[in-house]
Design an enzyme around this catalytic site. Sequence first.
Site, PDB file in Angstrom:
ATOM      1  N   GLU A  29       0.796  -1.165   0.140  1.00 47.13           N
ATOM      2  CA  GLU A  29      -0.070   0.038  -0.146  1.00 47.13           C
ATOM      3  C   GLU A  29       0.946   1.379   0.034  1.00 47.13           C
ATOM      4  O   GLU A  29       1.584   1.514   0.728  1.00 47.13           O
ATOM      5  CB  GLU A  29      -0.889   0.004   1.181  1.00 47.13           C
ATOM      6  CG  GLU A  29      -1.952  -1.339   1.125  1.00 47.13           C
ATOM      7  CD  GLU A  29      -2.538  -1.566   2.588  1.00 47.13           C
ATOM      8  OE1 GLU A  29      -3.214  -2.544   2.634  1.00 47.13           O
ATOM      9  OE2 GLU A  29      -2.366  -0.686   3.592  1.00 47.13           O
ATOM     10  N   LEU A  58      -6.051  -1.390  -0.807  1.00 47.59           N
ATOM     11  CA  LEU A  58      -5.837  -1.543   0.755  1.00 47.59           C
ATOM     12  C   LEU A  58      -6.475  -2.770   1.185  1.00 47.59           C
ATOM     13  O   LEU A  58      -7.797  -2.834   1.930  1.00 47.59           O
ATOM     14  CB  LEU A  58      -6.648  -0.550   1.353  1.00 47.59           C
ATOM     15  CG  LEU A  58      -6.025   1.077   0.877  1.00 47.59           C
ATOM     16  CD1 LEU A  58      -6.942   2.233   1.645  1.00 47.59           C
ATOM     17  CD2 LEU A  58      -4.584   1.234   1.142  1.00 47.59           C
ATOM     18  N   ALA A  59      -5.770  -4.029   0.856  1.00 44.84           N
ATOM     19  CA  ALA A  59      -6.274  -5.309   1.079  1.00 44.84           C
ATOM     20  C   ALA A  59      -4.981  -6.257   1.410  1.00 44.84           C
ATOM     21  O   ALA A  59      -4.679  -6.756   0.722  1.00 44.84           O
ATOM     22  CB  ALA A  59      -7.242  -5.793   0.133  1.00 44.84           C
ATOM     23  N   GLU A  60      -4.924  -6.310   2.717  1.00 42.37           N
ATOM     24  CA  GLU A  60      -3.622  -7.278   3.112  1.00 42.37           C
ATOM     25  C   GLU A  60      -3.874  -8.668   2.648  1.00 42.37           C
ATOM     26  O   GLU A  60      -3.091  -9.243   2.380  1.00 42.37           O
ATOM     27  CB  GLU A  60      -3.333  -7.047   4.691  1.00 42.37           C
ATOM     28  CG  GLU A  60      -2.703  -5.812   5.241  1.00 42.37           C
ATOM     29  CD  GLU A  60      -3.932  -4.684   5.175  1.00 42.37           C
ATOM     30  OE1 GLU A  60      -3.359  -3.360   5.102  1.00 42.37           O
ATOM     31  OE2 GLU A  60      -5.248  -4.847   5.296  1.00 42.37           O
ATOM     32  N   GLN A  82       1.493  -2.534   5.828  1.00 40.22           N
ATOM     33  CA  GLN A  82       1.852  -1.154   6.106  1.00 40.22           C
ATOM     34  C   GLN A  82       2.219  -0.870   7.523  1.00 40.22           C
ATOM     35  O   GLN A  82       3.017  -0.034   7.934  1.00 40.22           O
ATOM     36  CB  GLN A  82       0.645  -0.211   5.488  1.00 40.22           C
ATOM     37  CG  GLN A  82       1.156   1.189   5.540  1.00 40.22           C
ATOM     38  CD  GLN A  82       0.172   2.104   4.891  1.00 40.22           C
ATOM     39  OE1 GLN A  82      -1.197   2.395   5.657  1.00 40.22           O
ATOM     40  NE2 GLN A  82       0.309   2.490   3.788  1.00 40.22           N
ATOM     41  N   PHE A  83       1.378  -1.508   8.423  1.00 39.54           N
ATOM     42  CA  PHE A  83       1.544  -1.593   9.920  1.00 39.54           C
ATOM     43  C   PHE A  83       1.360  -2.847  10.335  1.00 39.54           C
ATOM     44  O   PHE A  83       0.171  -3.469   9.748  1.00 39.54           O
ATOM     45  CB  PHE A  83       0.935  -0.580  10.840  1.00 39.54           C
ATOM     46  CG  PHE A  83       1.337   0.875  10.542  1.00 39.54           C
ATOM     47  CD1 PHE A  83       2.116   1.455  11.078  1.00 39.54           C
ATOM     48  CD2 PHE A  83       0.674   1.793   9.372  1.00 39.54           C
ATOM     49  CE1 PHE A  83       2.513   2.664  11.004  1.00 39.54           C
ATOM     50  CE2 PHE A  83       0.880   2.963   9.196  1.00 39.54           C
ATOM     51  CZ  PHE A  83       2.048   3.717  10.248  1.00 39.54           C
ATOM     52  N   PHE A  86      -2.152  -4.760  11.250  1.00 39.77           N
ATOM     53  CA  PHE A  86      -2.977  -5.005  10.093  1.00 39.77           C
ATOM     54  C   PHE A  86      -2.785  -6.326   9.657  1.00 39.77           C
ATOM     55  O   PHE A  86      -3.446  -6.925   8.651  1.00 39.77           O
ATOM     56  CB  PHE A  86      -3.111  -4.152   8.893  1.00 39.77           C
ATOM     57  CG  PHE A  86      -2.983  -2.379   9.277  1.00 39.77           C
ATOM     58  CD1 PHE A  86      -3.650  -2.141  10.642  1.00 39.77           C
ATOM     59  CD2 PHE A  86      -2.411  -1.504   8.525  1.00 39.77           C
ATOM     60  CE1 PHE A  86      -3.916  -0.736  10.978  1.00 39.77           C
ATOM     61  CE2 PHE A  86      -2.711  -0.167   8.819  1.00 39.77           C
ATOM     62  CZ  PHE A  86      -3.374   0.131  10.001  1.00 39.77           C
ATOM     63  N   HIS A 129      -1.327   0.167  15.295  1.00 44.15           N
ATOM     64  CA  HIS A 129      -0.443   0.211  14.600  1.00 44.15           C
ATOM     65  C   HIS A 129       0.884  -0.082  14.880  1.00 44.15           C
ATOM     66  O   HIS A 129       1.879  -0.519  14.368  1.00 44.15           O
ATOM     67  CB  HIS A 129      -0.101   1.781  14.037  1.00 44.15           C
ATOM     68  CG  HIS A 129      -1.093   2.703  13.171  1.00 44.15           C
ATOM     69  ND1 HIS A 129      -2.350   2.314  13.349  1.00 44.15           N
ATOM     70  CD2 HIS A 129      -0.993   3.010  12.087  1.00 44.15           C
ATOM     71  CE1 HIS A 129      -3.179   2.987  12.442  1.00 44.15           C
ATOM     72  NE2 HIS A 129      -2.110   3.235  11.579  1.00 44.15           N
TER      73      HIS A 129
END
Length: 325
Positions: A29, A58-60, A82-83, A86, A129
Amino acid sequence: MTQMTMIQAITDAMRTELRRDDNVLVFGEDVAKNGGVFRATEGLYDEFGEDRVFDTPLAESGIAGLALGLALQQFRPVMEIQFFGFVFEAMDGIASQLARLRYRSGGHYHAPVTIRSPFGGGVKTPELHADNLEGLFAQCPGLKVVIPSNPYDAKGMLIAAIRDNDPVLFLEHMKLYRSFREEVPKEAYTVELGKANIVREGSSLTLITYGAMVRTALKAAEQLQKEGIECEIIDLRTISPLDTETIVTSIRKTNRAVVVQEAQKQAGIAAQVIAEINDRALLHLEAPVGRVSAPDSVFPFASAENVWLPNEKDIIEQVKATVNF
């Protein structure tokens, strides 16, 4: 050699491998034009183009699935969560698919996937996060879990992770990204995965830790030295698989140990380290193994982080208690 922050070393490692191997791909992302939320991929899109450095939805779960499919086609994906908080959306793809692929296929297929993700407290990020979830993945057979504590190790271990034929979870503590610099070779090099590092020699007690807690442990050791307590500090670097040989060899010398982690007491890997010590070095101990960790509560909001996170004082108190047992 050149002076680098940890974030610069990580970027340099990815750039090195993108240049070396056309099968290396970087995605996640906002990693392309924006260069990632921490700018870890800054400049890579401009140099290598959108076919090799690209953004994802935006879909892990989709990111992990894409990594698996690309790995089956002989690519070497470097995917970013991204973090790390997630990561639950990608849990099935990582733990049930990537980690099992080589076993499931009888060695016919491999999953040379590197999963990069920032984590850790001390920088006052929003909820979800900073969570320390490394212990969940250290319990997944087939998955290596790497947590560097400095720029030199970060570059060498990330290159080693990208070249590894099995999946590697590469966790980057946010507090370390730009907090200090050190000499890092400009050329490519690797740091062996699964090998701990003794960052400080000592004879009174062994401090075993990883990630940002390495620097906290070093500060505590400096204070303890003034009181005649010489701590040996082991930076695990890789928390799965554990380098039990280095741990046991140190304890045979010092006869005492304290395990330090930022994660909650019930999380992280301190309990596993202590279990290994009891299995392999119990008769060399002159005191029970001590433990320093965060309390067993949900990671707090930013205003309470400084109270919640383990610190130098906590380590000093536990070391003294163990030495004076």
